[in-house]
Design a protein around this motif. Structure first.
Motif: not given
Ligand SMILES: Nc1ncnc2c1ncn2[C@@H]1O[C@H](COP(=O)(O)OP(=O)(O)OP(=O)(O)O)[C@@H](O)[C@H]1O
Length: 222
Positions: A88-102, A120-134
């Motif tokens: 999933l993208t960063g944004y999709e992950n956020m939506l998933f966990f936001a819905k799960a928590s609230k 925010w700039e990287d929100k539409d990239s898939h998380v599998k391409g994120y660095s450890k810091g991201m």
């Protein structure tokens, strides 16, 4: 506010936390420090209510945990390895966990938080391409979305390069009005970020103002 009073936690005959008391106030950022095996994870598990304690009490914002009070809304916790969905993208992950928590998603808030963790700039990239810091910043974003008074972070900069660490420290430094407890082995980041240190040794916990702790370390007293 976190208030731990005369808490003891044992595994079999081994006493890991021995009659410890610790109070953390609003606006305090406290590092939880101790050697490997000192009991940091055990202490965090007690705070999260994952380990039932036989003696002592833990109050979160003045309330003891009970069947009715679970502290779910009071404490946000980021484990050392937070599992995100790589495809999933960063944004999709956020939506998933936001819905799960609230239950519902406040998209404006999602945007604000992703901006604050500089994703925010990287929100539409898939998380599998994120660095450890991201990945860590996204985990932090999920944690911050909960908007809890108390934030517990397990080694939030572990395995992250110096630039990534600095970015995480800046995000944490910008948080206001919270009680933050983070386990850390890095004296430099403790000095930059924390107001206090809770030092665990031989089952006992001692709370120091950060400057005092740093001085004691330099003098070889800890
Ligand atoms: N579920 C368990 N059953 C038995 N012993 C345990 C359990 N969890 C922790 N311990 C023991 O309690 C002690 C404290 O462990 P804990 O993981 O809390 O230390 P820590 O300070 O978090 O260590 P580290 O820095 O290596 O993560 C260790 O001796 C460990 O072996």
């Amino acid at each position: 506010m976190i208030e731990v009073t005369t808490l003891t936690q044992s595994f079999g005959k081994k006493t890991v936390l021995d009659n410890i008391s610790l109070k953390l106030e609003k606006n305090e950022v406290c590092a939880l420090v101790g050697r490997n095996g000192a009991g940091k994870s055990t202490f965090i598990s007690c705070l999260l209510g994952l380990l039932p304690s036989k003696t002592g009490s833990i109050k979160i914002n003045g309330k003891e945990r009970s069947k009715k009070t679970t502290w779910k809304n009071e404490i946000a916790y980021l484990p050392e390895k937070f599992m995100l969905y790589p495809s999933l993208t960063g944004y999709e992950n956020m939506l998933f966990f936001a819905k799960a928590s609230k239950g519902i998603v406040d998209e404006q808030r999602v945007k604000e938080i992703l901006t604050s963790v500089r994703l925010w700039e990287d929100k539409d990239s898939h998380v599998k391409g994120y660095s450890k810091g991201m990945l860590q910043r996204l985990g932090l974003a999920v944690t911050l979305y909960q908007d809890s008074d108390i934030i517990i972070l397990d080694e939030p900069t572990s395995g992250i390069d110096p630039i990534g660490r600095r970015e995480i420290l800046e995000i944490l430094r910008d948080l206001k009005g919270k009680t933050i407890l983070l386990s850390s082995h890095h004296l430099d980041e403790i000095r930059q970020l924390c107001t206090h240190v809770a030092y665990l040794e031989d089952g006992k916990i001692t709370k120091y103002p950060v400057d005092e702790f740093v001085e004691l370390q330099h003098l070889g007293g800890i």
